[in-house]
Design a protein around this motif. Structure first.
Motif, mmCIF file in Angstrom:
data_model
loop_
_atom_site.group_PDB
_atom_site.id
_atom_site.type_symbol
_atom_site.label_atom_id
_atom_site.label_comp_id
_atom_site.label_asym_id
_atom_site.label_seq_id
_atom_site.Cartn_x
_atom_site.Cartn_y
_atom_site.Cartn_z
ATOM 1 N N ARG A 179 0.842 -1.195 0.000
ATOM 2 C CA ARG A 179 0.000 0.000 0.000
ATOM 3 C C ARG A 179 0.876 1.244 0.000
ATOM 4 O O ARG A 179 2.106 1.172 0.069
ATOM 5 N N GLY A 180 0.235 2.395 -0.057
ATOM 6 C CA GLY A 180 0.937 3.658 0.092
ATOM 7 C C GLY A 180 2.056 3.864 -0.899
ATOM 8 O O GLY A 180 1.942 3.542 -2.085
ATOM 9 N N LEU A 181 3.170 4.389 -0.406
ATOM 10 C CA LEU A 181 4.308 4.683 -1.273
ATOM 11 C C LEU A 181 4.866 3.424 -1.913
ATOM 12 O O LEU A 181 5.239 3.439 -3.092
ATOM 13 N N GLY A 182 4.943 2.323 -1.173
ATOM 14 C CA GLY A 182 5.488 1.098 -1.749
ATOM 15 C C GLY A 182 4.704 0.617 -2.949
ATOM 16 O O GLY A 182 5.283 0.210 -3.969
ATOM 17 N N ALA A 183 3.378 0.669 -2.865
ATOM 18 C CA ALA A 183 2.544 0.281 -3.999
ATOM 19 C C ALA A 183 2.739 1.238 -5.162
ATOM 20 O O ALA A 183 2.761 0.819 -6.328
ATOM 21 N N ALA A 184 2.880 2.529 -4.866
ATOM 22 C CA ALA A 184 3.108 3.513 -5.931
ATOM 23 C C ALA A 184 4.437 3.263 -6.632
ATOM 24 O O ALA A 184 4.548 3.404 -7.863
ATOM 25 N N ILE A 185 5.472 2.885 -5.871
ATOM 26 C CA ILE A 185 6.765 2.563 -6.484
ATOM 27 C C ILE A 185 6.637 1.321 -7.357
ATOM 28 O O ILE A 185 7.203 1.253 -8.458
ATOM 29 N N ALA A 186 5.886 0.334 -6.893
ATOM 30 C CA ALA A 186 5.672 -0.872 -7.706
ATOM 31 C C ALA A 186 5.008 -0.508 -9.032
ATOM 32 O O ALA A 186 5.404 -1.014 -10.091
ATOM 33 N N ARG A 187 4.000 0.335 -8.982
ATOM 34 C CA ARG A 187 3.327 0.742 -10.224
ATOM 35 C C ARG A 187 4.289 1.474 -11.153
ATOM 36 O O ARG A 187 4.254 1.279 -12.379
ATOM 37 N N ALA A 188 5.148 2.309 -10.587
ATOM 38 C CA ALA A 188 6.076 3.087 -11.411
ATOM 39 C C ALA A 188 7.123 2.192 -12.074
ATOM 40 O O ALA A 188 7.534 2.444 -13.213
ATOM 41 N N LEU A 189 7.556 1.138 -11.385
ATOM 42 C CA LEU A 189 8.614 0.279 -11.923
ATOM 43 C C LEU A 189 8.090 -0.877 -12.760
ATOM 44 O O LEU A 189 8.859 -1.502 -13.506
ATOM 45 N N ASP A 207 0.987 11.735 1.603
ATOM 46 C CA ASP A 207 -0.434 11.433 1.813
ATOM 47 C C ASP A 207 -0.650 9.923 1.773
ATOM 48 O O ASP A 207 -0.855 9.337 0.711
ATOM 49 N N THR A 208 -0.563 9.275 2.943
ATOM 50 C CA THR A 208 -0.742 7.831 3.059
ATOM 51 C C THR A 208 -1.595 7.528 4.286
ATOM 52 O O THR A 208 -1.844 8.398 5.125
ATOM 53 N N ARG A 263 -1.893 19.130 1.874
ATOM 54 C CA ARG A 263 -0.692 19.616 2.559
ATOM 55 C C ARG A 263 0.510 18.693 2.356
ATOM 56 O O ARG A 263 1.634 19.041 2.743
ATOM 57 N N PHE A 264 0.268 17.522 1.753
ATOM 58 C CA PHE A 264 1.311 16.493 1.712
ATOM 59 C C PHE A 264 1.689 16.127 0.285
ATOM 60 O O PHE A 264 0.931 16.370 -0.669
ATOM 61 N N LEU A 265 2.856 15.507 0.144
ATOM 62 C CA LEU A 265 3.273 14.966 -1.136
ATOM 63 C C LEU A 265 2.366 13.803 -1.538
ATOM 64 O O LEU A 265 1.915 13.031 -0.696
ATOM 65 N N LYS A 266 2.125 13.660 -2.830
ATOM 66 C CA LYS A 266 1.395 12.507 -3.331
ATOM 67 C C LYS A 266 2.355 11.318 -3.439
ATOM 68 O O LYS A 266 3.516 11.478 -3.846
ATOM 69 N N PRO A 267 1.889 10.118 -3.081
ATOM 70 C CA PRO A 267 2.770 8.948 -3.227
ATOM 71 C C PRO A 267 3.310 8.792 -4.645
ATOM 72 O O PRO A 267 4.473 8.420 -4.839
ATOM 73 N N GLU A 268 2.477 9.091 -5.632
ATOM 74 C CA GLU A 268 2.901 8.948 -7.032
ATOM 75 C C GLU A 268 4.051 9.900 -7.370
ATOM 76 O O GLU A 268 4.903 9.578 -8.209
ATOM 77 N N THR A 269 4.075 11.067 -6.735
ATOM 78 C CA THR A 269 5.147 12.030 -6.986
ATOM 79 C C THR A 269 6.473 11.499 -6.463
ATOM 80 O O THR A 269 7.501 11.559 -7.149
ATOM 81 N N VAL A 270 6.459 10.971 -5.245
ATOM 82 C CA VAL A 270 7.682 10.409 -4.673
ATOM 83 C C VAL A 270 8.101 9.164 -5.454
ATOM 84 O O VAL A 270 9.287 8.958 -5.730
#
Length: 232
Positions: free
Chosen positions: A12-22, A173-174, A192-199
């Protein structure tokens, strides 16, 4: 042959977003503490291979790592955050932060060094703004992230065949962030927060950086136009 990447905390969260990006460029091992925590991301990315293991169980991690015969990228995303002032934080909190955010990272990296060396691989450490500057109430967590930064610096010097990048995002934002803000007694405002997809995109670009460059540190902060309200 496509490169292989292992992402911890990928459910979930940032880890899932990184998986989608890679996913378009890498064969993925998606790590999570429990098998069911990975169901959603594997359903979304059917080509991904679930890698369920509790990173605090070092014997189980050793067994799971034995099954990895090739690895080009290791993204350490899993971690814990518990808030509390120094006066409010007993020894157990400090130990937990160090175990989850430093010791588990060091041990998994150590176990996977042979396959990472073989591929001249890339280790990405998802650190935090707290790994650069500590704020009140974040002492134990910040100490673990400062230590994680030191681990990355040492690994970079000791393993010259590897690229080692420390990524220091501000608040993201997680679900974890929602829990933190609730602990702080504040109203949650995702703008107010960074989007996981941005990171995740920053992590993707770091990994795709041509081999003649070594991205050592990436710092991201939430931003809003003048007059806006963001967490820095």
């Amino acid at each position: 042959m496509r490169p292989t990447a292992l992402i911890t905390g990928a459910g979930r969260g940032l880890g899932a977003a990184i998986a989608r990006a890679l996913a378009p460029t890498h064969d993925l091992l998606v790590g999570g503490r429990r098998p069911e925590s990975l169901d959603a991301i594997v359903e979304e990315i059917p080509e991904a291979t679930p890698w369920p293991v509790d990173l605090l169980d070092h014997d189980a991690v050793a067994v799971a790592a034995e099954g990895i015969e090739r690895l080009d990228v290791l993204v350490h995303n899993a971690g814990l955050a518990e808030l509390g002032t120094v006066a409010e934080s007993p020894a157990g909190r400090w130990r937990l932060m160090m175990e989850a955010n430093v010791v588990a990272v060091a041990e998994l990296t150590r176990l996977l060094l042979p396959v990472l060396r073989a591929s001249n691989g890339h280790v990405v450490l998802i650190n935090s703004g707290a790994g650069i500057r500590a704020n009140p109430g974040w002492g134990a967590y910040a100490a673990s992230k400062f230590a994680l930064r030191a681990f990355g610096d040492a690994l970079r010097l000791e393993e010259p065949s590897l690229r080692v990048t420390s990524v220091h995002p501000g608040r993201i934002d997680t679900d974890m962030q929602r829990a933190i803000v609730a602990t702080e007694g504040r109203e949650y405002d995702p703008t107010r927060f960074l989007k996981p997809e941005t990171v995740a995109r920053a992590v993707q670009q770091t990994i795709l950086t041509p081999a003649d460059a070594h991205p050592t540190e990436i710092v991201l902060r939430p931003w809003s136009p003048p007059g806006g309200n963001s967490e820095r």
